[in-house]
Structures are given as C-alpha cells and as structure tokens.
Design a protein around this motif. Structure first.
Motif, short mmCIF file in Angstrom:
data_model
loop_
_atom_site.label_atom_id
_atom_site.label_comp_id
_atom_site.label_asym_id
_atom_site.label_seq_id
_atom_site.Cartn_x
_atom_site.Cartn_y
_atom_site.Cartn_z
N ASN A 1 1.58 10.27 -3.64
CA ASN A 1 2.11 11.16 -2.61
C ASN A 1 3.52 11.58 -3.02
O ASN A 1 4.48 10.84 -2.80
N GLN B 1 8.75 11.60 -1.21
CA GLN B 1 8.48 10.29 -0.62
C GLN B 1 9.09 9.17 -1.45
O GLN B 1 8.99 9.15 -2.68
N ASP C 1 8.12 6.00 -1.20
CA ASP C 1 6.98 5.17 -1.61
C ASP C 1 5.90 6.09 -2.19
O ASP C 1 4.92 6.42 -1.54
N GLN D 1 0.66 4.64 -3.54
CA GLN D 1 -0.18 3.94 -2.58
C GLN D 1 -1.60 4.03 -3.12
O GLN D 1 -2.25 5.05 -2.99
N ASP E 1 0.70 -0.77 -1.79
CA ASP E 1 0.74 -0.19 -0.45
C ASP E 1 2.17 -0.27 0.05
O ASP E 1 2.61 -1.31 0.52
N LYS E 2 2.89 0.82 -0.12
CA LYS E 2 4.30 0.91 0.25
C LYS E 2 5.10 -0.16 -0.49
O LYS E 2 5.29 -0.06 -1.69
N ASN E 3 5.55 -1.20 0.19
CA ASN E 3 6.42 -2.19 -0.46
C ASN E 3 5.66 -3.45 -0.87
O ASN E 3 6.28 -4.44 -1.25
N THR F 1 11.67 -4.24 -2.07
CA THR F 1 12.58 -3.56 -1.15
C THR F 1 13.12 -2.34 -1.88
O THR F 1 13.30 -2.35 -3.11
#
Length: 401
Positions: free
Chosen positions: A181, A189, A191, A194, A226-228, A253
């Motif tokens: 993304n 973005q 992050d 994903q 998935d994100k962090n 982080t």
C-alpha cells in the motif's frame, strides 16, 4: 424529431468509436523512446539522483503493461545500481478518481555496488531531513488518491556494499512481496508492507574488519507482515558449516521524525535450531578490557526491550577460540532451553540473580576446556536458577584463574 435524435446518437457513437480506435492506434504505434532523455531528466530532478535507461517497451493495449530496459542510477558520477529490466503490469487505472492498482512489478537482475562515498551521500541526505521536513512529508497531499501494488518481484539480485573496511555481498537473491500500500487517501503510508514476503538467497558473504569472513548459503525466508508485527514463519540457512532454522515474532516501532526505517522493539523466538556447526571465537585483542573501560557498574541499556526464547535447541556444536581472553573449547555440544528471557526492560537478564525465571534447560557435551581445566562427558537437566547444582558446578568451572 426522433429521426434527428437517432441520427445524433449514431453520429455520437461513430465519433466515439473513431476516437477510441484512434487512441488505440496512437498508443500502439506511439514511440515513447523519442522522449527518453526528457523522461530521464524529469525523474532525476524529482529524485535528486541521475537516472538513465536504454529503452521502453510498451504493451498497454494487449497486456496492460510496459517494461523499461537497461536502467542505471548514479551517485556523484558513480554507477551504483543497474537493472536489466523493470516490468510493470497494470491491473486497473481510474483517472477520474486518481486510483491506480498494479498487478505486478518485476525487477530483473538488479546489481548494487555501493562504496563509502555513495553511503556517505545517502546518509547525508537522510540526516539532512529535519524533523519538521519529515512531518511535512508525512502530511503532504499527493495527486493520487490510491496506489496499490499486488506483487513485487525481484529476480537475481546481486549486491556488494563497502563501508569502513567492511564488505557485505549478496548473491543471486530472489524476493517476492505481496500487497504494498504505497498511497492511501492521497498520503504515503508509513506501514507500506501488509502481506507476505518470500526470499531465496544463494549466498551472503560478510567480511567485517577484525573478524573472520562469514559465508551464509542456501537461505530461505518466509514471513508475514501486518503493520508493526512481523512473523518469521521460516528461516533456513547453512552457516558455520551447519544448519540454522528459526521461527520468530518481531514487534517494530516506527517514528518518522527519528528515522525512515522501523526499529525493533521486542523479539520472541518460537523455535530455534543450531545443528552441526563449527563456531570460532575470533581474536579481539583490540577490544577494551573491563579494566581499560573503567568497569562501569551502571547496567548496560540495550536498544532491544525484550528478547524471549520459547524454545531453542542445539545439536552437535563444536566451539574453539582464537581469543586469548576467552580460552574456550567445547566438543559435541547439544542442549535446549525453554521459556527463557534473555533481555528484559532493555537489560540482559541476570541468570543467577533473577528468581522469576521459569526456564528449563538440558545440556550435554563430550569435552569442555576452560584455561587449564577440563570436563568430559557432562550432562544435566533442570531449571535455570541459582539453586541448580549443575549450573553451580559449571559456574565454578568457568572461574578465571
């Protein structure tokens, strides 16, 4: 009246069809390579790096894609990146809503060569961005509403990086990343990843100053992001003439005001296997001793908050030392440990002083030599605490004469 409307719609349909046919003919026979120099200049001005390419092959009508051949990137007149071909296949494009979905991007035979000068330039550019500039970048509104890449593939990646006497070399790596993304709601973005990442790497060579050369071969990596949260579902590699196998969970982080790269907060090792390895403790005479460093009694604060081992196992490890301050030899070491905190609250765990550990261990070896003392045929199991007699015996054996 009806006849006029009918004729009008027929005329409108005919004109639309003629326009569509003309557009398709234009796209098919339009030679974008005539504008290659202009495109290269625009990319260079927007990126800050000199970029050139040999040709562009477009196939938008039949396959909805295009490819760029012979890409080169220069930093201070030195070529640092070569890409044989960059192929892009577009899944859908909505110019009205400014949404672009790319089915696949394939980067073929990229070759990276970075020396100290190139690294310094990249690091200077990174440090030159102030926190305010990064905040502005974070909230900048972009002309595209959405940019999504379903799959990114890198085929036959080779890289060689030199810095301060160190060399890192990557040989014949294949990477595949799903679901990128890039832009959502007109913003880049943080992050980006994903999904899943898979990598096959034929060879990794680490040549670090004052340390023996390390070769890692036949590496295979599968992980999900998935994100962090990063889950290492599989890491297999051959290193130190033996086998490494790992499954782990990593918590990241990300603070764009500090760095463009995420930081590791905690690591949980679900499963670790070290098998048939020959480990060498290198000479380190230039490292300061405790006396030279002043024997700082303050606890060492580590960048990693937590390191927890659920299960780790060793099979048939052999250890020898070329370090005069660590005269250790171990033959045929096998063992395991479960539920052990190596790092807590950014500090190394005190193995003998922390009574909250519930870790279990098993260990056996054919020979252990420390200075002039030897142990043979040792085996023990139990809990990792200060009352375990086997650990007390090992602790006594490792006292420096």
């Amino acid at each position: 009246m009806k006849k006029r409307l009918k004729r009008f719609f027929i005329l409108l349909t005919g004109l639309s069809l003629l326009f569509f046919i003309s557009l398709m003919v234009f796209i098919r026979f339009f030679d974008i390579n005539q504008y290659a120099n202009w495109i290269s200049r625009q990319i260079s001005e927007s990126s800050g790096y000199q970029i050139s390419f040999q040709s562009i092959d477009q196939d938008l009508v039949d396959n909805g894609g295009f490819s760029v051949n012979g890409i080169s990137l220069f930093i201070e007149q030195a070529e640092v990146l070569q890409i044989a071909q960059l192929r892009v296949k577009i899944k859908s494009i909505d110019l009205w809503n400014r949404e672009l979905e790319i089915a696949e991007i394939e980067i073929s035979s990229p070759n990276i060569e970075l020396d100290q000068s190139g690294l310094n330039t990249l690091m200077a550019a990174e440090k030159g961005d102030s926190a305010a500039d990064k905040d502005k970048l974070k909230i900048t509104v972009l002309p595209w509403q959405k940019l999504h890449i379903n799959q990114l593939r890198v085929v036959d990646l080779n890289a060689e990086i030199h810095q301060a006497g160190h060399k890192i070399q990557l040989q014949q790596a294949d990477l595949k990343v799903n679901n990128l993304n890039i832009i959502t709601d007109n913003q880049v973005q943080a992050d980006l990843l994903q999904g899943r990442l898979a990598a096959l790497i034929q060879g990794i060579e680490l040549d670090l100053a004052d340390l023996p050369k390390l070769n890692i071969s036949d590496s295979q990596l599968d992980l999900s992001i998935d994100k962090n949260a990063v889950v290492v579902e599989r890491l297999d590699a051959y290193v130190f003439a033996g086998q490494l196998r790992l499954q782990a969970q990593v918590l990241l982080t990300f603070d764009p005001t500090v760095s463009t790269l995420p930081a590791v907060k905690s690591v949980t090792i679900d499963s670790l296997l070290l098998k048939d390895m020959n480990l060498l403790i290198p000479p380190a005479e230039n490292f300061p001793t405790a006396a030279q460093s002043g024997q700082n009694t303050q606890p060492l604060m580590l960048p990693l908050e937590t390191l927890f081992i659920k299960q780790a196992q060793t099979e048939n490890l052999n250890i020898r030392s070329d370090n005069s301050r660590i005269p250790l030899t171990v033959n045929k070491l096998s063992g395991s440990v479960q539920a052990f905190y190596v790092i807590q609250n950014n500090q190394l765990t005190d193995l003998y002083g922390d009574s909250n550990q519930d870790a279990l261990f098993a260990i056996r070896f054919a020979l252990l030599r420390w200075w002039d003392s030897e142990m043979e045929g040792f085996a023990a199991t139990g809990s990792l605490n200060q009352d375990n007699p086997s650990l007390l015996l090992l602790q006594e054996h490792f006292k420096t004469p």
